[in-house]
Design a protein around this motif. Structure first.
Motif, PDB file in Angstrom:
ATOM      1  N   SER A  95       1.757 -29.821  18.295  1.00 17.16           N
ATOM      2  CA  SER A  95       2.760 -29.499  17.283  1.00 17.16           C
ATOM      3  C   SER A  95       2.053 -29.149  15.978  1.00 17.16           C
ATOM      4  O   SER A  95       0.858 -29.428  15.799  1.00 17.16           O
ATOM      5  N   VAL A  96       2.786 -28.558  15.045  1.00 19.63           N
ATOM      6  CA  VAL A  96       2.191 -28.195  13.759  1.00 19.63           C
ATOM      7  C   VAL A  96       1.627 -29.433  13.068  1.00 19.63           C
ATOM      8  O   VAL A  96       0.507 -29.420  12.544  1.00 19.63           O
ATOM      9  N   ALA A  97       2.393 -30.522  13.073  1.00 14.97           N
ATOM     10  CA  ALA A  97       1.926 -31.755  12.430  1.00 14.97           C
ATOM     11  C   ALA A  97       0.680 -32.287  13.114  1.00 14.97           C
ATOM     12  O   ALA A  97      -0.280 -32.691  12.454  1.00 14.97           O
ATOM     13  N   ALA A  98       0.665 -32.291  14.435  1.00 19.75           N
ATOM     14  CA  ALA A  98      -0.469 -32.853  15.169  1.00 19.75           C
ATOM     15  C   ALA A  98      -1.738 -32.037  14.959  1.00 19.75           C
ATOM     16  O   ALA A  98      -2.821 -32.599  14.757  1.00 19.75           O
ATOM     17  N   ILE A  99      -1.614 -30.725  14.991  1.00 22.74           N
ATOM     18  CA  ILE A  99      -2.811 -29.891  14.899  1.00 22.74           C
ATOM     19  C   ILE A  99      -3.379 -29.877  13.483  1.00 22.74           C
ATOM     20  O   ILE A  99      -4.567 -29.647  13.272  1.00 22.74           O
ATOM     21  N   ARG A 100      -2.524 -30.176  12.479  1.00 20.60           N
ATOM     22  CA  ARG A 100      -2.998 -30.246  11.095  1.00 20.60           C
ATOM     23  C   ARG A 100      -3.410 -31.654  10.674  1.00 20.60           C
ATOM     24  O   ARG A 100      -4.045 -31.823   9.634  1.00 20.60           O
ATOM     25  N   MET A 101      -3.057 -32.647  11.456  1.00 13.00           N
ATOM     26  CA  MET A 101      -3.300 -34.029  11.062  1.00 13.00           C
ATOM     27  C   MET A 101      -4.772 -34.353  10.814  1.00 13.00           C
ATOM     28  O   MET A 101      -5.100 -35.084   9.859  1.00 13.00           O
ATOM     29  N   PRO A 102      -5.731 -33.848  11.612  1.00 11.46           N
ATOM     30  CA  PRO A 102      -7.136 -34.155  11.302  1.00 11.46           C
ATOM     31  C   PRO A 102      -7.551 -33.699   9.904  1.00 11.46           C
ATOM     32  O   PRO A 102      -8.308 -34.396   9.221  1.00 11.46           O
ATOM     33  N   SER A 103      -7.054 -32.554   9.472  1.00 12.74           N
ATOM     34  CA  SER A 103      -7.389 -32.072   8.132  1.00 12.74           C
ATOM     35  C   SER A 103      -6.796 -32.984   7.070  1.00 12.74           C
ATOM     36  O   SER A 103      -7.456 -33.304   6.071  1.00 12.74           O
ATOM     37  N   LEU A 104      -5.563 -33.402   7.268  1.00 18.13           N
ATOM     38  CA  LEU A 104      -4.926 -34.304   6.304  1.00 18.13           C
ATOM     39  C   LEU A 104      -5.695 -35.614   6.207  1.00 18.13           C
ATOM     40  O   LEU A 104      -5.999 -36.092   5.100  1.00 18.13           O
ATOM     41  N   ILE A 105      -6.029 -36.191   7.343  1.00 18.64           N
ATOM     42  CA  ILE A 105      -6.767 -37.448   7.343  1.00 18.64           C
ATOM     43  C   ILE A 105      -8.113 -37.276   6.642  1.00 18.64           C
ATOM     44  O   ILE A 105      -8.531 -38.117   5.830  1.00 18.64           O
ATOM     45  N   ALA A 106      -8.799 -36.180   6.941  1.00 13.48           N
ATOM     46  CA  ALA A 106     -10.120 -35.951   6.349  1.00 13.48           C
ATOM     47  C   ALA A 106     -10.040 -35.813   4.835  1.00 13.48           C
ATOM     48  O   ALA A 106     -10.857 -36.391   4.106  1.00 13.48           O
ATOM     49  N   VAL A 107      -9.067 -35.062   4.336  1.00 13.02           N
ATOM     50  CA  VAL A 107      -8.958 -34.872   2.890  1.00 13.02           C
ATOM     51  C   VAL A 107      -8.563 -36.175   2.208  1.00 13.02           C
ATOM     52  O   VAL A 107      -9.077 -36.509   1.124  1.00 13.02           O
ATOM     53  N   VAL A 108      -7.653 -36.929   2.816  1.00 17.76           N
ATOM     54  CA  VAL A 108      -7.272 -38.228   2.246  1.00 17.76           C
ATOM     55  C   VAL A 108      -8.500 -39.138   2.142  1.00 17.76           C
ATOM     56  O   VAL A 108      -8.751 -39.762   1.101  1.00 17.76           O
ATOM     57  N   LEU A 109      -9.288 -39.219   3.199  1.00 16.67           N
ATOM     58  CA  LEU A 109     -10.506 -40.029   3.173  1.00 16.67           C
ATOM     59  C   LEU A 109     -11.487 -39.487   2.134  1.00 16.67           C
ATOM     60  O   LEU A 109     -12.132 -40.256   1.401  1.00 16.67           O
ATOM     61  N   GLY A 110     -11.615 -38.158   2.079  1.00 17.80           N
ATOM     62  CA  GLY A 110     -12.532 -37.559   1.125  1.00 17.80           C
ATOM     63  C   GLY A 110     -12.174 -37.873  -0.310  1.00 17.80           C
ATOM     64  O   GLY A 110     -13.047 -38.157  -1.140  1.00 17.80           O
ATOM     65  N   VAL A 111     -10.887 -37.837  -0.625  1.00 16.72           N
ATOM     66  CA  VAL A 111     -10.448 -38.172  -1.984  1.00 16.72           C
ATOM     67  C   VAL A 111     -10.757 -39.634  -2.283  1.00 16.72           C
ATOM     68  O   VAL A 111     -11.208 -39.978  -3.386  1.00 16.72           O
ATOM     69  N   GLY A 112     -10.523 -40.513  -1.324  1.00 15.83           N
ATOM     70  CA  GLY A 112     -10.882 -41.913  -1.517  1.00 15.83           C
ATOM     71  C   GLY A 112     -12.373 -42.090  -1.751  1.00 15.83           C
ATOM     72  O   GLY A 112     -12.796 -42.895  -2.590  1.00 15.83           O
ATOM     73  N   LEU A 113     -13.187 -41.313  -1.050  1.00 16.89           N
ATOM     74  CA  LEU A 113     -14.639 -41.386  -1.227  1.00 16.89           C
ATOM     75  C   LEU A 113     -15.064 -40.888  -2.605  1.00 16.89           C
ATOM     76  O   LEU A 113     -16.054 -41.375  -3.166  1.00 16.89           O
ATOM     77  N   VAL A 114     -14.332 -39.917  -3.152  1.00 16.00           N
ATOM     78  CA  VAL A 114     -14.617 -39.471  -4.518  1.00 16.00           C
ATOM     79  C   VAL A 114     -14.443 -40.637  -5.483  1.00 16.00           C
ATOM     80  O   VAL A 114     -15.275 -40.877  -6.379  1.00 16.00           O
ATOM     81  N   GLY A 115     -13.355 -41.393  -5.320  1.00 14.91           N
ATOM     82  CA  GLY A 115     -13.132 -42.562  -6.163  1.00 14.91           C
ATOM     83  C   GLY A 115     -14.237 -43.591  -6.022  1.00 14.91           C
ATOM     84  O   GLY A 115     -14.709 -44.163  -7.015  1.00 14.91           O
ATOM     85  N   GLU A 116     -14.675 -43.837  -4.785  1.00 18.73           N
ATOM     86  CA  GLU A 116     -15.758 -44.804  -4.563  1.00 18.73           C
ATOM     87  C   GLU A 116     -17.078 -44.307  -5.143  1.00 18.73           C
ATOM     88  O   GLU A 116     -17.848 -45.091  -5.718  1.00 18.73           O
TER      89      GLU A 116
END
Length: 486
Positions: A95-116
């Motif tokens: 599905s659209v959500a499933a195929i895009r989910m890895p990118s969303l997870i990666a960017v969310v983690l990346g933003v958290g890593l910027v804070g760290e």
């Protein structure tokens, strides 16, 4: 109890509560990550899959062997990502959500890593501010919602930078290996992301420790050896893979900051703040400046000297050090920090809406195209495609109609998977179809739906068919033809 004991007890400060101790450690990472999760989840499925995402779906839907076969002719440097999406969709669906989910997870983690990273290099407040700035950048939302590797590259680039400083703080081999693993994942996700090393090479010599230099060089060399097969593929396929990139010119240099951020005013605001950064350890600021400036500068320089390579999203990770520098400039100014964050959100708001439009990811609105075909098709219908972007037109309609009846693809002689390419092999003689009703899907040409059909196909339709339906879409045309009688 003696008076001396009483005095010492009274003068001992009370122990901080667990929340007060842990808060400064986790808030700089967690709060920006949550903000990015909200921003990235909003409208995640609203845009239809775009041109590049169709390539992702088309490749990932194949067997691992077919993906590797594709890598021999094109998209070799993206093959690891295609393999990952293949197994991901095997578990979570396509599905659209499933195929895009890895990118969303990666960017969310990346933003958290910027804070760290900001907390570790500067202060918790700077980390929190930098993470929130990055979460407000429209381009991060854009690629958090795209089924391509750019969000992952952003995450691994920030992770590699963070792990570099972890290793520099205590240079044990396990820490260096973790850094090397992050670099390797970055290279296998998006090879050009390894330009982050141009910033790292500024940070390491500051240590003035020969052992640190040797270990860093060894880890980088091992990474390059591991990524070498992709580098060879990329160099061999460069002529056909990147021919769409326009020649480099001065205008593209001038607009680069705004394009990297996705909103020119937001980019200029953050860059302006970054230029005002001051810190008691100027070498750290120099490293952040190098991370922000050197990867884009090198990519631009190479584009002038050789064939064009400048694509702003290739250096999306440059947003992170710029945000950190901007946060340093705002240190100790809570009122101005709030104003700056509000301004970044405000000036990027229109772009945030644009990147969530129905066809924001490139190409026609394939959902609408599929809805037209689905509503009007009959058993025995066929479909043919225009000559411009044929593979994406075919993949776009195939994707949207994958769970229901679909018109027969009349011109296909060998599927793209069988051919080991993105393009299917089509019947050149045009004698391979004789359907009574044919849907035509092509580029947008008002008044002439078959402008990109090619002379032979146009002649066949003009001689044997009459048009009974016509729909103009953004960047696309749908037409329905009925065989003439008598």
């Amino acid at each position: 109890m003696t008076a001396a004991t009483l005095t010492r007890t009274e003068e001992t400060p009370p122990e901080a509560s667990p929340v007060r101790r842990i808060g400064p450690l986790i808030c700089p990472a967690v709060l920006p990550a949550l903000a990015m999760l909200i921003a990235g989840s909003t409208g995640l499925t609203r845009p239809a899959l775009g041109w590049d995402e169709h390539a992702t779906w088309s490749a990932a839907a194949r067997t691992p062997g077919e993906i590797l076969e594709l890598a021999r002719t094109m998209d070799g440097v993206i093959a690891p990502y295609y393999l990952f999406v293949h197994f991901w969709t095997g578990v979570f669906g396509d599905s659209v959500a499933a195929i895009r989910m890895p990118s969303l997870i990666a960017v969310v983690l990346g933003v958290g890593l910027v804070g760290e990273l900001g907390r570790r290099l500067f202060t918790p407040g700077i980390g929190l501010t930098a993470g929130l700035i990055v979460a407000a950048v429209p381009q991060l939302s854009r690629y958090a919602q795209e089924a391509r590797a750019y969000g992952m590259a952003f995450c691994f680039a920030v992770l590699a930078t963070l792990l570099l400083h972890v290793a520099l703080g205590r240079p044990t081999w396990p820490r260096w290996i973790a850094y090397g693993l992050a670099l390797t994942l970055l290279g296998y996700t998006h090879m050009i992301g390894l330009l982050v090393l141009s910033g790292h090479v500024v940070a390491v010599p500051v240590q003035r420790d020969r052992r640190v230099l040797i270990r860093w060089a060894a880890v980088v060399a091992a990474t390059l050896v591991l990524v070498a097969p992709l580098i060879r593929l990329g160099l061999a396929q460069r002529g056909t893979q990147l021919e769409w990139i326009p020649p480099m010119d001065l205008h593209q240099i001038l607009i680069a900051p705004g394009v990297i951020f996705g909103a020119p005013v937001a980019g200029l605001l953050v860059v302006g703040l970054a230029l005002a950064a001051r810190w008691e350890r100027p070498l750290v600021l120099g490293e952040m400046a190098a991370l922000a400036a050197l990867p884009p500068a090198l990519l631009i320089a190479v584009s002038f000297v050789t064939a064009p390579l400048w694509v702003p999203r290739y250096v999306l990770f440059a947003v992170a050090p710029l945000a950190l520098l901007a946060a340093v400039a705002l240190r100790g100014l809570p009122g101005r920090t709030v104003v700056a964050l509000v301004m970044v959100v405000a000036v990027g708001f229109e772009t945030q809406q644009v990147v969530r439009g129905p066809a924001a990811h490139g190409g026609m609105d394939f959902r609408r195209a599929a809805a037209i075909v689905r509503a009007g098709q009959r058993p025995g219908d066929g479909v043919v495609y225009g000559r411009i972007g044929t593979w994406s037109l075919r993949a776009g309609l195939d994707y949207e109609l994958r769970n229901g009846p679909e018109p027969a693809d009349l011109l296909v002689r060998r599927s793209a998977a069988d051919a080991g390419a993105l393009e299917a092999v089509e019947c050149p003689e045009l004698t391979c179809f004789d359907a009574q009703r044919v849907w035509y899907v092509g580029a947008r040409h008002p008044g002439d739906p078959m402008a990109d059909a090619g002379d032979a196909l146009r002649a066949k339709f003009e001689a044997e068919y009459r048009r009974t339906g016509y729909w103009l879409l953004p960047l696309g045309t749908i037409a329905l033809y009925q065989r003439r009688t008598g």
